[in-house]
Design an enzyme around this catalytic site. Structure first.
Site, PDB file in Angstrom:
ATOM      1  N   LYS A 171     -11.820 -13.480  10.746  1.00  0.00           N
ATOM      2  CA  LYS A 171     -12.372 -14.587   9.973  1.00  0.00           C
ATOM      3  C   LYS A 171     -13.820 -14.794  10.405  1.00  0.00           C
ATOM      4  O   LYS A 171     -14.105 -15.174  11.544  1.00  0.00           O
ATOM      5  CB  LYS A 171     -11.559 -15.862  10.216  1.00  0.00           C
ATOM      6  N   HIS A 299      -2.415 -14.422   0.800  1.00  0.00           N
ATOM      7  CA  HIS A 299      -3.237 -15.382   1.535  1.00  0.00           C
ATOM      8  C   HIS A 299      -2.377 -16.244   2.457  1.00  0.00           C
ATOM      9  O   HIS A 299      -1.183 -16.439   2.225  1.00  0.00           O
ATOM     10  CB  HIS A 299      -3.959 -16.257   0.505  1.00  0.00           C
TER      11      HIS A 299
END
Length: 396
Positions: A171, A299
């Protein structure tokens, strides 16, 4: 069989350490747990995003849902959709997704079959997940503190050793692009045979995306997810960078798919058991992706055990899903089910059922409901460690 009542419980479960992303910090998981009662004594459970507001949204549906057959959940969801259109109201997809999840749990329990069987049957007994890698602030007990490429690689080694992952997802959108590029370089050197994906959550401008992703080509990236904002921006990046692009930000409903197909701005859509309105909608999404040869992943946004079970059942039932789903599960400090999921070689086993195959731990549900009352929502769009910081897109 008829639905007779809905019960909602907002909960907040802390993270092991605060997770940083481009628009804030994830300090915990706030979810609404739904219990749907039937006249035959079977109770179905569901879970979805949000706390008190989501709970109110679900409670507002009680009158319309009472008396409906949980076996005919798609008929009920269509009824809610038509009602919303007629009266110019809005019921968010993640709200109806919780209701559908609970209905599927009821049907599975009534038939003594797992949800994956109701979706057409599982194509795999275990579902591999990606190691979700976040730059983290340090927690009060000393966990976290990954604020450099070197510390991130050290943290990744620990996750791989503990859980057996062989897919890594970094991320980004947190450190300057050069430092995140350096992190990718070090991860590739440390894990030469792993799949590595990167997600800066649309923090970068088009030019920064093009310049930085071109350099990442040297490190064999599986895909970059939402490097910049919107279908137009993603299309510009995709035109100039020969790297697969994935999204959970610019294509999040069916209305956006035709434009994405025409522009070929993305190569992979990340499904979501909540954002896309439930498991049945996600199966339809899989069919659309297969038709247009768009890759399919999944997701994650801090699911607890009930939604994780739904994720696993769905992923097992979708033969076209070739990308390991994301999960925050290894970052969460606890769960509200009696038997939390356990990673085996980076994967979760598909629950045998019946229904979702998980049960609520009443003591933990009460504990984290009290925590929600005391501390409120575990927001993600602020950074309490930088009180003057304001999230914005793009950052560079």
């Amino acid at each position: 069989m008829k639905i007779v009542d809905l019960k909602t419980t907002p909960v907040t479960v802390p993270m092991e350490a605060p997770l940083r992303w481009s628009l804030g910090v994830e300090r915990g998981t706030t979810r609404t747990i739904l219990e749907v009662e039937t006249d035959e004594g079977i109770v179905g459970i569901g879970e979805t995003y949000g706390g008190a507001a989501t709970a109110r949204g679900l409670q507002s549906l009680k009158e319309m849902v009472a008396g409906t057959d949980p076996f005919e959940f798609e008929k009920t969801l269509k009824k809610l959709q038509v009602f919303c259109i007629s009266y110019e109201t809005f019921v968010a997809p993640h709200v109806t997704a919780a209701l559908e999840m609970a209905c599927l749990d009821i049907v599975g329990k009534a038939l003594n079959r797992p949800v994956s069987s109701l979706l057409g049957g599982k194509h795999r007994d275990t579902v591999p997940f990606a190691a979700y890698l976040f730059y983290r602030y340090a927690s009060s007990d000393g966990k976290g503190g990954e604020d450099s490429p070197e510390k991130m690689v050290e943290h990744t080694h620990a996750l791989v050793e503990q859980y057996g992952f062989d897919v890594l997802k970094l991320k980004g959108g947190v450190l300057p692009p050069r430092q995140e590029l350096r992190t990718i370089q070090l991860l590739r050197e440390a894990f030469p045979d792993f799949q590595i994906r990167f997600d800066p959550n649309a923090a970068w401008s088009v030019s920064t995306s093009i310049n930085t992703l071109r350099r990442m080509l040297d490190y064999d990236i599986e895909y970059a997810e939402d490097p910049t904002w919107g279908i137009e921006g993603m299309g510009l990046v995709r035109r100039d960078v020969p790297m697969p692009l994935a999204t959970n930000m610019c294509v999040i409903n069916f209305d956006q798919i035709p434009l994405a197909v025409r522009t070929r701005c993305i190569d992979i859509i990340l499904s979501d058991v909540h954002y896309w309105g439930g498991l049945a909608s996600n199966k339809r999404l899989a069919g659309v992706c297969e038709t247009f040869q768009i890759g399919l992943g999944m997701h994650s946004d801090r699911e607890l055990g009930i939604s994780t079970a739904a994720q696993v059942h769905l992923a097992a039932a979708l033969p076209f899903m070739s990308y390991a789903p994301d999960s925050h599960y290894h970052h969460q400090s606890d769960d509200i089910i009696t038997k939390p999921f356990v990673y085996r070689n980076g994967a979760f086993a598909v629950p045998d059922g019946p229904g979702l195959g998980v049960e609520i731990d009443r003591e933990k549900l009460a504990r984290y409901s009290r925590l929600h009352e005391e501390e409120g929502e575990a927001g993600e769009f602020l950074d309490p460690y930088r009180p003057d910081w304001i999230p914005k897109l793009p950052l560079w």
